[in-house]
Enzyme design. Sequence first.
Site, short mmCIF file in Angstrom:
data_model
loop_
_atom_site.label_atom_id
_atom_site.label_comp_id
_atom_site.label_asym_id
_atom_site.label_seq_id
_atom_site.Cartn_x
_atom_site.Cartn_y
_atom_site.Cartn_z
N HIS A 205 0.67 -1.04 0.16
CA HIS A 205 -0.03 -0.09 0.06
C HIS A 205 0.72 0.58 -0.24
O HIS A 205 0.55 2.67 -0.84
CB HIS A 205 -1.02 0.26 1.33
CG HIS A 205 -1.75 -1.13 1.48
ND1 HIS A 205 -2.34 -1.38 0.12
CD2 HIS A 205 -2.47 -1.71 2.60
CE1 HIS A 205 -3.17 -2.71 0.78
NE2 HIS A 205 -2.74 -2.72 2.00
N CYS A 526 7.57 0.36 -20.87
CA CYS A 526 6.82 0.18 -19.90
C CYS A 526 7.65 0.15 -18.43
O CYS A 526 6.64 0.45 -18.03
CB CYS A 526 5.47 -0.06 -19.91
SG CYS A 526 5.31 -1.85 -20.24
#
Length: 602
Positions: A205, A526
């Site tokens: 998180h 990417c």
Amino acid sequence: MSEKLVSQRQELRGVGVSSGIGFGHARVMQTSSLQVPRYSVTAEDVDKEIGRLKKAVGSVSRELDQMNRRSPKKAPKEVKTFLEVFKLLVNDSTMFEDVSDLIESQLINVEWALQKHLEDTLKLFDNLTDAYLAERSDDIVHVIRRLQEELTGERRKIQEKVRNAQSEVILVTNDLSIADVIWLTEYEELDLVGIVTEKGGPTSHTALLSQTLFIPAVVGVAGAVSVIKNNDRIFVDSNSGQIICNPTAAEIKEIERNVKAQEKKYSQLYRARRRAAETKDKFRVTLKANVAMVSGLDEILHLGAQGVGLFRSEYLFMGRDNLPDEREQMESYRELIDTMAGRPVTIRTIDVGGDKLLNAEARKRNYFSGAEKEDNPALGLRAIRFTLANPNLFITQIRAILRAAYGADVRIMLPMISSLQEIREAKRYVELAKTQLREEKLDFNDTVPVGIMIELPAAVICAEELLAEADFASLGTNDLIQYTLGVDRGNPSVAPLYDECHPAVLRLIRAATKAAQKQDKPISICGEMGGRREMVPFFLGLGINELSMVPMQIPIVKEMIRSLKRSSCQRLTLKLVKSRDSEEVRKLLEQFTEKGAEENVG
């Protein structure tokens, strides 16, 4: 606050999970120091203890509701999902019943009963090696600890310490729950300039939210809480994962100069965001953003993103008891597409393993889960393998993307491709989804390109054949480096071996690029390498004209591109791919950037 150094200089290292640097005073939030009271109770006290548990659950639930309602300006929309999951765990009836039974059967106080329940629960996770699942066990730890903090009053003391900080704060803690991160973002007066945690990895998180909130963060820093003291001066470099605790006077001077330069640089770069990312000899590059959340895109556009080169769609599925249905996915993708206002958007199909989404019961209820446990999840049922093993989930996502893409420039990207069969099977499902939508007379985009991520050495070796079946390719350098060098970049013990400059990595990237150019198929970068300023000359030299990166790096990379001549970069790249080791590569890049200005600009 005193400027005096309270401890000696020390260097620590972890895993950088965002970008930028931060310098401030440490505020240590040592959650593991909570002293859990342990004492016996009488049979007459059992109801009172269970009542205390019920009251604590109610209090924490109300706090989470309040956080949800206040919905901090800087917090992304998906935060609500995390808060709801956190609340579900707090209100879990099984937890409440187990703890109540422990109080009654062992005649112990509620804090102790919670601790016993936690220890029993964590035994179920002891043999799991998957990083994501391990981090989900941490959610349970956070919930139990939060209840214990509420019962002991320790939470208010911790919050008061952090809230009373008067200057730039580097938060140092064992770990942060999602609720902790949201709580921190609610206090606008808290000048949070960096985060250091002992636990966590690239999928935690803390990592996801620090990237979205543009806060420099380094996780997985062993011993941080014991080494760093309150008011120590801390330098955090989330680009390299380096932390300097109590730097010398000379270092402080240099650090402060760099921080000011960063602020000035960003200010200048923001103003130049509408200028083209074009070399001095007119080679133009498209710069896009890697995105994990649907919200917060206004800031991404402000940084000059020309589209979304990688939308990590798995974020919509994480931490949930039930999968998002077609409508919910479609609305999320549509919000992303609409906010980008006509700019191209590339959506990667979910890149997860069978044990990474939901709990066992939810997996059983929603889709075929595959093996309950994998000895090596990184080499297991993940990414495209997982979606092909779960066709209903895959078709639902494809339908949602195709519907959201109606009238828009959207691309579908398949992760971790290793064979032609995978591409062909995935494309069959795309065609099946289109057939269903036509029969249902629903609007959708019938011409969405389907591309692949090249992130396995096998995909590089077979790139020409694979690209014959794909519309475009994107090099996922994070996994390409990991699988090429056999290094887990999220493991601090071997993180130094994760080397973007390894000649093998450069040669694989060149081989994939050549294969794409031979097939006349677009190819982009990417992975995190795409946002590395020092690697820009290498990509320009290869002829790569699209880079996607962490949004904060876009202005920096653009400035670098505008300072170079592609012809000079081509000569450099020929030398780089012939290098014998990483040190030689770095030396060539450094010399080119610092000493080759005349050649680059002339």
